[in-house]
Design an enzyme around this catalytic site. Structure first.
Site, PDB file in Angstrom:
ATOM      1  N   ASN A   9      36.597  46.617  33.738  1.00  0.00           N
ATOM      2  CA  ASN A   9      37.475  45.525  33.291  1.00  0.00           C
ATOM      3  C   ASN A   9      36.972  44.193  33.831  1.00  0.00           C
ATOM      4  O   ASN A   9      37.758  43.334  34.218  1.00  0.00           O
ATOM      5  CB  ASN A   9      38.918  45.778  33.728  1.00  0.00           C
ATOM      6  CG  ASN A   9      39.890  44.863  32.994  1.00  0.00           C
ATOM      7  OD1 ASN A   9      39.515  44.209  32.010  1.00  0.00           O
ATOM      8  ND2 ASN A   9      41.118  44.799  33.463  1.00  0.00           N
ATOM      9  N   ASP A  19      43.521  31.561  38.430  1.00  0.00           N
ATOM     10  CA  ASP A  19      43.507  32.851  39.144  1.00  0.00           C
ATOM     11  C   ASP A  19      44.469  32.829  40.333  1.00  0.00           C
ATOM     12  O   ASP A  19      44.803  33.880  40.883  1.00  0.00           O
ATOM     13  CB  ASP A  19      42.095  33.202  39.642  1.00  0.00           C
ATOM     14  CG  ASP A  19      41.208  33.743  38.518  1.00  0.00           C
ATOM     15  OD1 ASP A  19      41.691  33.869  37.381  1.00  0.00           O
ATOM     16  OD2 ASP A  19      40.025  34.043  38.789  1.00  0.00           O
ATOM     17  N   GLU A  67      43.500  40.653  33.403  1.00  0.00           N
ATOM     18  CA  GLU A  67      43.619  42.073  33.713  1.00  0.00           C
ATOM     19  C   GLU A  67      44.917  42.650  33.150  1.00  0.00           C
ATOM     20  O   GLU A  67      45.041  43.833  32.850  1.00  0.00           O
ATOM     21  CB  GLU A  67      43.549  42.294  35.221  1.00  0.00           C
ATOM     22  CG  GLU A  67      42.157  42.154  35.807  1.00  0.00           C
ATOM     23  CD  GLU A  67      41.681  40.720  35.971  1.00  0.00           C
ATOM     24  OE1 GLU A  67      42.200  39.806  35.290  1.00  0.00           O
ATOM     25  OE2 GLU A  67      40.754  40.515  36.775  1.00  0.00           O
ATOM     26  N   HIS A 120      44.234  43.453  40.462  1.00  0.00           N
ATOM     27  CA  HIS A 120      43.980  43.145  41.863  1.00  0.00           C
ATOM     28  C   HIS A 120      44.800  41.969  42.369  1.00  0.00           C
ATOM     29  O   HIS A 120      45.333  41.984  43.471  1.00  0.00           O
ATOM     30  CB  HIS A 120      42.481  42.885  42.068  1.00  0.00           C
ATOM     31  CG  HIS A 120      41.888  41.864  41.133  1.00  0.00           C
ATOM     32  ND1 HIS A 120      40.932  40.967  41.498  1.00  0.00           N
ATOM     33  CD2 HIS A 120      42.128  41.571  39.808  1.00  0.00           C
ATOM     34  CE1 HIS A 120      40.600  40.208  40.486  1.00  0.00           C
ATOM     35  NE2 HIS A 120      41.306  40.563  39.438  1.00  0.00           N
ATOM     36  N   ARG A 121      44.904  40.917  41.542  1.00  0.00           N
ATOM     37  CA  ARG A 121      45.608  39.717  42.024  1.00  0.00           C
ATOM     38  C   ARG A 121      47.125  39.920  42.084  1.00  0.00           C
ATOM     39  O   ARG A 121      47.807  39.260  42.874  1.00  0.00           O
ATOM     40  CB  ARG A 121      45.250  38.498  41.168  1.00  0.00           C
ATOM     41  CG  ARG A 121      43.763  38.214  41.176  1.00  0.00           C
ATOM     42  CD  ARG A 121      43.381  36.810  40.801  1.00  0.00           C
ATOM     43  NE  ARG A 121      41.944  36.768  40.598  1.00  0.00           N
ATOM     44  CZ  ARG A 121      41.043  36.776  41.584  1.00  0.00           C
ATOM     45  NH1 ARG A 121      41.434  36.782  42.838  1.00  0.00           N
ATOM     46  NH2 ARG A 121      39.751  36.762  41.319  1.00  0.00           N
ATOM     47  N   LYS A 147      38.614  45.614  42.537  1.00  0.00           N
ATOM     48  CA  LYS A 147      37.937  44.850  41.478  1.00  0.00           C
ATOM     49  C   LYS A 147      37.156  43.674  42.065  1.00  0.00           C
ATOM     50  O   LYS A 147      36.039  43.389  41.629  1.00  0.00           O
ATOM     51  CB  LYS A 147      38.957  44.353  40.454  1.00  0.00           C
ATOM     52  CG  LYS A 147      38.329  43.692  39.238  1.00  0.00           C
ATOM     53  CD  LYS A 147      39.371  43.385  38.183  1.00  0.00           C
ATOM     54  CE  LYS A 147      38.743  42.958  36.868  1.00  0.00           C
ATOM     55  NZ  LYS A 147      38.232  41.608  36.833  1.00  0.00           N
TER      56      LYS A 147
HETATM   57  O1  LIG Z   1      33.648  32.255  34.851  1.00  0.00           O
HETATM   58  C1  LIG Z   1      34.222  32.869  35.755  1.00  0.00           C
HETATM   59  O2  LIG Z   1      33.623  33.320  36.748  1.00  0.00           O
HETATM   60  C2  LIG Z   1      35.688  33.062  35.652  1.00  0.00           C
HETATM   61  C3  LIG Z   1      36.430  32.297  34.787  1.00  0.00           C
HETATM   62  C4  LIG Z   1      37.904  32.425  34.675  1.00  0.00           C
HETATM   63  O3  LIG Z   1      38.193  33.092  33.457  1.00  0.00           O
HETATM   64  P1  LIG Z   1      38.698  32.320  32.104  1.00  0.00           P
HETATM   65  O4  LIG Z   1      37.705  31.303  31.781  1.00  0.00           O
HETATM   66  O5  LIG Z   1      38.770  33.437  31.115  1.00  0.00           O
HETATM   67  O6  LIG Z   1      40.042  31.723  32.428  1.00  0.00           O
HETATM   68  C5  LIG Z   1      38.513  33.203  35.834  1.00  0.00           C
HETATM   69  O7  LIG Z   1      39.827  33.569  35.530  1.00  0.00           O
HETATM   70  C6  LIG Z   1      37.712  34.438  36.152  1.00  0.00           C
HETATM   71  O8  LIG Z   1      38.269  35.151  37.240  1.00  0.00           O
HETATM   72  C7  LIG Z   1      36.295  34.075  36.525  1.00  0.00           C
HETATM   73  C1  LIG Z   2      40.475  37.150  35.471  1.00  0.00           C
HETATM   74  C2  LIG Z   2      39.710  37.695  36.397  1.00  0.00           C
HETATM   75  O1  LIG Z   2      38.559  38.349  36.192  1.00  0.00           O
HETATM   76  P1  LIG Z   2      37.641  38.614  34.919  1.00  0.00           P
HETATM   77  O2  LIG Z   2      38.085  37.705  33.815  1.00  0.00           O
HETATM   78  O3  LIG Z   2      36.252  38.311  35.390  1.00  0.00           O
HETATM   79  O4  LIG Z   2      37.825  40.058  34.591  1.00  0.00           O
HETATM   80  C3  LIG Z   2      40.101  37.606  37.830  1.00  0.00           C
HETATM   81  O5  LIG Z   2      39.273  37.965  38.698  1.00  0.00           O
HETATM   82  O6  LIG Z   2      41.214  37.197  38.142  1.00  0.00           O
END
Ligand SMILES: O=C(O)C1=C[C@@H](OP(=O)(O)O)[C@@H](O)[C@H](O)C1
Ligand SMILES: C=C(OP(=O)(O)O)C(=O)O
Length: 430
Positions: free
Chosen positions: A98, A317, A345, A389-390, A415
């Site tokens: 995921n 996040d 998630e 996880h969050r 995760k």
């Molecule tokens: O580019 C990245 O590393 C991330 C972008 C964000 O996602 P979104 O762009 O889908 O909001 C964030 O929520 C994710 O945990 C990591």
């Molecule tokens: C949204 C998250 O992760 P990803 O989109 O990379 O699965 C996260 O880590 O909160």
């Protein structure tokens, strides 16, 4: 993750004193997964202080399946990546779990290759959008489709190399689509222009991508807002990419200071960080905490907490972390402009809203955010964590001040932060 064993549920003990802790959290997931893609594209590069977690292990495993030589030295968190004559040239089937970053970044990476690639993940991954990225790749003549035509993974890619070109990309659902393309277009045969459409979400992650590319010798023209000029056929110039501690992981410990009126210092993060989520500390400052940022770390000291009205689009996040802190404020907190977190998630607006309600908090849930009304006393609750996880890490914070809180499936922290509960325990002992 063989190192850690998780119970089916975990009882959180109230902390009877203000938190007092200095720690360094593990490496950033976002930087580690970008660094691994860039290391692969450079042909020979090491990643240091890398995060070891489910999301980065699926990236490592996928790069190996794409015939990169990847060696992990986990005791020192170092990963070395080398390309081989077969890299991206043989058909491969990737299982991404995921991990949103891995799914989006690897889809783009595979478009540079020659062969048939299939990218799939767990059931929830099959509900997370990717069509906007596929539509953009189509404009660049890449044959990439959603196998079930749902606009979500599995993705089927019949790759014949990337020529570059002019493409439009809708960035309303995820910034990861933008980051994914920015990392591969410099290696296309010709030049490209990428134009963003719609309201851009999670913008600091796009800036992180651009910064990491530029730091490693890649040219990108960012002079026009929402439009990137990317010369093709470039070479990455990197031997080592070092990873910062994860600012989103740090948010739980800063929140612990806020909630208990204590002091927590996270080392290795500062104002120069590539991660937008260091601004979570500023949100806590707005709520009444004292925040000190110096070159070696960020320190948060809790104070009387005030309810705030906050647009969290850029630091989404940390919405659930802030939602829990908001439960202890003097008046309501309104968290706005985060509709995109419904595609993570889990649907995070519904999930955090519903769990806080179960604990007796009054919450208004709306399309693009939520309002949290603090209460005097919380109900003992067995929290559902939605395999997120969050959710687990945020809801645990509620148990620091209120007895009877239990976290179901605490192992979902693996995760991004497999050792979270060990670090959380330090709040009691240090
Ligand atoms: O580019 C990245 O590393 C991330 C972008 C964000 O996602 P979104 O762009 O889908 O909001 C964030 O929520 C994710 O945990 C990591
Ligand atoms: C949204 C998250 O992760 P990803 O989109 O990379 O699965 C996260 O880590 O909160």
């Amino acid at each position: 993750m063989s190192e850690f064993v998780y119970p089916q549920a975990l009882d959180i003990r109230p902390l009877h004193h203000p938190a007092k802790l200095t720690l360094r959290v593990p490496g950033s997931k976002s930087i580690t997964n970008r660094a691994l893609i860039l290391a692969a594209l450079s042909g020979d590069c090491a990643v240091t202080n890398a995060l070891r977690s489910e999301d980065t292990e699926v990236m490592v495993d996928s790069l190996q399946k794409l015939r990169y030589l990847v060696e992990t030295d986990w005791p020192v968190n170092r990963i070395s990546v080398k390309s081989t004559a077969d890299s991206l040239k043989k058909d491969a089937e990737l299982f991404i779990g995921n991990s949103g970053t891995s799914m989006r970044f690897l889809t783009a990476l595979c478009s540079l290759g020659q062969g048939r690639f299939r990218l799939d993940g767990i059931a929830r991954m099959r509900e997370r959008p990717i069509q906007d990225l596929l539509d953009c790749l189509k404009q660049l003549n890449v044959d990439a489709v959603s196998e079930t035509q749902s606009g979500c993974p599995p993705v089927l890619l019949n790759a014949r190399g990337l020529k570059g070109g002019h493409a439009k990309l809708n960035a309303e659902l995820s910034s990861q689509f933008v980051s994914a393309l920015l990392m591969v277009l410099p290696f296309a045969q010709g030049d490209s222009i990428l134009e963003l459409e719609g309201e851009i979400v999670s913008e600091p992650y796009i800036q992180m991508t651009v910064a990491m590319l530029q730091q490693n010798g890649i040219q990108i023209d960012t002079s026009t807002s929402g439009r990137f000029g990317i010369p093709g056929n470039q070479k990455l110039n990197c031997q080592v990419i070092d990873v910062e501690p994860d600012a989103s992981s740090a948010s739980y410990f800063f929140a612990a200071a806020a909630i208990t009126g204590g002091t927590v210092r996270v080392e290795g993060l500062n104002e120069q960080s590539l991660q937008g989520d260091i601004k979570f500390a500023d949100a806590l400052a707005e709520m009444g905490c004292q925040v000190e940022k110096d070159p070696a770390g960020i320190t948060v000291t809790g104070g009387k907490l005030h309810g705030i009205d906050i647009d969290m689009n850029a630091i989404s996040d940390t919405v659930m972390t802030l939602a829990v802190v908001a439960c202890y404020a003097d008046k309501e907190t309104e968290i706005r402009n985060v509709e995109h977190i419904r595609h993570k998630e889990t649907d995070r607006i519904e999930a955090i809203g519903n769990e806080l309600r179960r604990a007796g908090v009054e919450v208004e849930i709306w399309k693009e955010g939520l309002t949290i009304y603090p209460v005097e006393k919380f109900r003992a609750t067995r929290f559902n964590t939605y395999n997120d996880h969050r959710m687990a890490m945020s809801l645990a914070l509620l148990g620091l001040r209120s007895p009877g809180m239990r976290i179901k499936n605490p192992g979902c922290v693996a995760k991004t932060y497999p050792g979270f509960w060990q670090d959380f325990e330090k709040l009691y002992t240090e």
